[in-house]
Scaffold this active site. Structure first.
Site, PDB file in Angstrom:
ATOM      1  N   ARG A 111      24.657  10.327 -10.847  1.00 10.17           N
ATOM      2  CA  ARG A 111      25.485  11.419 -11.005  1.00 10.17           C
ATOM      3  C   ARG A 111      26.029  12.468 -10.615  1.00 10.17           C
ATOM      4  O   ARG A 111      24.958  13.174 -12.111  1.00 10.17           O
ATOM      5  CB  ARG A 111      26.843  10.659 -11.807  1.00 10.17           C
ATOM      6  CG  ARG A 111      28.076  10.990 -11.649  1.00 10.17           C
ATOM      7  CD  ARG A 111      29.099  10.957 -12.266  1.00 10.17           C
ATOM      8  NE  ARG A 111      28.989  11.223 -13.697  1.00 10.17           N
ATOM      9  CZ  ARG A 111      30.424  11.222 -14.815  1.00 10.17           C
ATOM     10  NH1 ARG A 111      30.891  11.473 -14.693  1.00 10.17           N
ATOM     11  NH2 ARG A 111      29.230  11.522 -15.660  1.00 10.17           N
TER      12      ARG A 111
ATOM     13  N   ASP B 293      20.879   0.930 -21.590  1.00  9.64           N
ATOM     14  CA  ASP B 293      19.901   1.129 -23.050  1.00  9.64           C
ATOM     15  C   ASP B 293      19.905  -0.345 -23.555  1.00  9.64           C
ATOM     16  O   ASP B 293      18.887  -0.391 -23.917  1.00  9.64           O
ATOM     17  CB  ASP B 293      20.517   2.333 -23.496  1.00  9.64           C
ATOM     18  CG  ASP B 293      20.543   3.665 -22.757  1.00  9.64           C
ATOM     19  OD1 ASP B 293      19.181   3.324 -22.250  1.00  9.64           O
ATOM     20  OD2 ASP B 293      20.875   4.052 -23.087  1.00  9.64           O
TER      21      ASP B 293
END
Ligand code: URA
Length: 210
Positions: A105, A204
């Site tokens: 992004r 993560d």
């Protein structure tokens, strides 16, 4: 697949998803659960794969038996979290072709920017399953599907673990022809774009990067 959104409410899927949501679940367990859940989701997403009859001789007699028809599937992992779903599905469908789409992004425009794109040939003849565990805003998912359509894909479905209503709406607006299969539809997105209640950052948690 006629519905735009399918929620796989099988008890095994729901049980494993609850364990994945738990913040105390270790990286090792999270990865293992994701692998297991992806097998179950793969079963659902491929439910209407076309089969053809093949003459097969059992030790008893010859019969006409069903076998998958035509070209193999193409599985497309949306990097990087898509790889967690991909691994399990590949165990179930080891002959599938595999592609990768990388998007990030842009901090200024907030628009998805492509940094990697490598997909199998003849996408137009394949069932294409794009995988990404989290359908959040839907912006990068919609952009990834745009890229796949530009590369020729016509029969696409989107497989995720968790979806937010915002992401489902965005995908429906951009790609009404792409069915979404998910284990759960959560409440909403928070200000940081995380799914609530969700499971945190899937990348993560599966790679242990936080
Ligand atoms: N991506 C994630 O990994 N988690 C979310 O909640 C939203 C997007």
């Amino acid at each position: 697949m006629t519905q735009h959104l399918t929620i796989v409410d099988h008890p095994l899927v729901q049980h494993k998803l609850t364990l994945m949501r738990d913040e105390t679940t270790s990286t090792k367990s999270f990865r293992q659960l994701l692998r297991e859940i992806s097998l179950l989701l793969a079963y659902e997403v491929t439910r209407d794969l076309p089969v053809t009859m093949q003459t097969t001789k059992t030790p008893i007699e010859e019969m006409e038996a069903p076998i998958l028809e035509g070209r193999k599937l193409a599985l497309i992992s949306i990097l990087r979290a898509g790889n967690g779903l991909l691994d399990g599905i590949l165990e179930l469908i080891p002959a599938a072709r595999v592609g990768f789409v990388g998007l990030y992004r842009d901090e200024k425009t907030l628009q998805p920017v492509q940094y990697y794109f490598k997909v199998p040939e003849n996408l137009e003849d394949r069932m294409v399953i794009a995988v990404d565990p989290m359908l959040a805003t839907g912006n990068s998912s919609a952009a990834a599907i745009d890229l796949l359509k530009n590369a020729g894909a016509k029969n696409i479905r989107f497989l995720c673990l968790l979806a937010a209503p915002e992401g489902v709406a965005r995908m429906k607006e951009a790609h009404p022809d792409v069915p979404i299969i998910t284990a759960a539809l959560d409440e909403r997105l928070n200000d940081q774009g995380y799914i609530v209640p969700g499971l945190g950052d899937a990348g993560d948690r599966m790679f242990g990067t936080k």
